[in-house]
Design an enzyme around this catalytic site. Sequence first.
Site, PDB file in Angstrom:
ATOM      1  N   SER A 171       0.848  -1.193   0.000  1.00 18.47           N
ATOM      2  CA  SER A 171       0.000   0.000   0.000  1.00 18.47           C
ATOM      3  C   SER A 171       0.876   1.233   0.000  1.00 18.47           C
ATOM      4  O   SER A 171       2.019   1.198   0.481  1.00 18.47           O
ATOM      5  CB  SER A 171      -0.899  -0.003   1.242  1.00 18.47           C
ATOM      6  OG  SER A 171      -1.511   1.257   1.441  1.00 18.47           O
ATOM      7  N   TYR A 184      -2.297  -0.532  10.605  1.00 16.30           N
ATOM      8  CA  TYR A 184      -2.193  -0.942   9.202  1.00 16.30           C
ATOM      9  C   TYR A 184      -0.884  -0.433   8.598  1.00 16.30           C
ATOM     10  O   TYR A 184      -0.172  -1.164   7.908  1.00 16.30           O
ATOM     11  CB  TYR A 184      -3.393  -0.401   8.419  1.00 16.30           C
ATOM     12  CG  TYR A 184      -3.405  -0.755   6.959  1.00 16.30           C
ATOM     13  CD1 TYR A 184      -3.704  -2.048   6.548  1.00 16.30           C
ATOM     14  CD2 TYR A 184      -3.150   0.202   5.975  1.00 16.30           C
ATOM     15  CE1 TYR A 184      -3.739  -2.382   5.205  1.00 16.30           C
ATOM     16  CE2 TYR A 184      -3.178  -0.116   4.637  1.00 16.30           C
ATOM     17  CZ  TYR A 184      -3.473  -1.412   4.254  1.00 16.30           C
ATOM     18  OH  TYR A 184      -3.508  -1.749   2.907  1.00 16.30           O
TER      19      TYR A 184
END
Length: 302
Positions: A171, A184
């Site tokens: 990501s 995250y």
Amino acid sequence: MQLLRRLATIGALSGGGYWFWRYLRPRHSTLVLEDKVALITGASSLLGKALATGLARRGARVILVAQDASALDVLRRELEPITSDVLVIPADITDEQQLQGVVRQALEHFDRIDVLVNNANLMPVGQLHDQDPAQIEHALRLNLWSVIRLTQAVLPQMAAQHQGYILNLGSGLGRVAAPLFSSYVASKYGLVGFTDALRREVEGTGIYLTLVLAGWTQGDPVTPEIEELIRQRSFLVEPPDVVAERAILGLVNGENEIVMGGALAKLGVWAERVVPLAVRLYWRWNLTPHWVAGMSKLQSER
């Protein structure tokens, strides 16, 4: 003194430019996916399906791994007309025994794994003090631990055949520390570091790693309401097919790192590296109650 400053500036810019080119430049890759065996985790998600379909259309034989057995069976039926072999393995790869079972079944069926696609993902969102510790632990195990263990499990076989390809779906938050995504971000920063370090470790062995820094992707957790909120911030929300095709193209072409998500996402990755204060100020101005409320509704697992 002025001349020295100019020379120092020119030297710094030249050195930085050379480093940037060396870091991002594609390496030569001989990967042809015809008859290659590709194992895809998180295959029941929209992005997982797009990755599996893209690989199958290029002639790869695919191994589909996810917890949802019925979804995997539907995908298997969709892929059977376009690839010679599809193996479905329902499993929770955060469990060591099930993870080992995935590798064992894959090797028993195909004798080898040529391409490992680490796509399974969980995204805890919200203020850290409000998040469920069990969910944070599960996210860390799925996003990072399972990637390390699966890679560790397939490396000996890849090394023995002097060829292997690992595609890690990361990501942009693996390079940019965005608030509300702290756990995250921790898992994705870990994935980035793991990929970079392992790439250096296996250099010259015939094993290659490609890292995809994905942006926002349509479907799964991104409801129309969330998508509109994201677009209001000028972030691009990309279809899973687009992300999958770009990732596979990067894998085939031998790219080290692919930054997706549009111009603003790419600018954010660059700014975090070069001018992190600008990113800090951006979030100070943009971490509004509206954004916090909207993002807190986003809980995704793929």
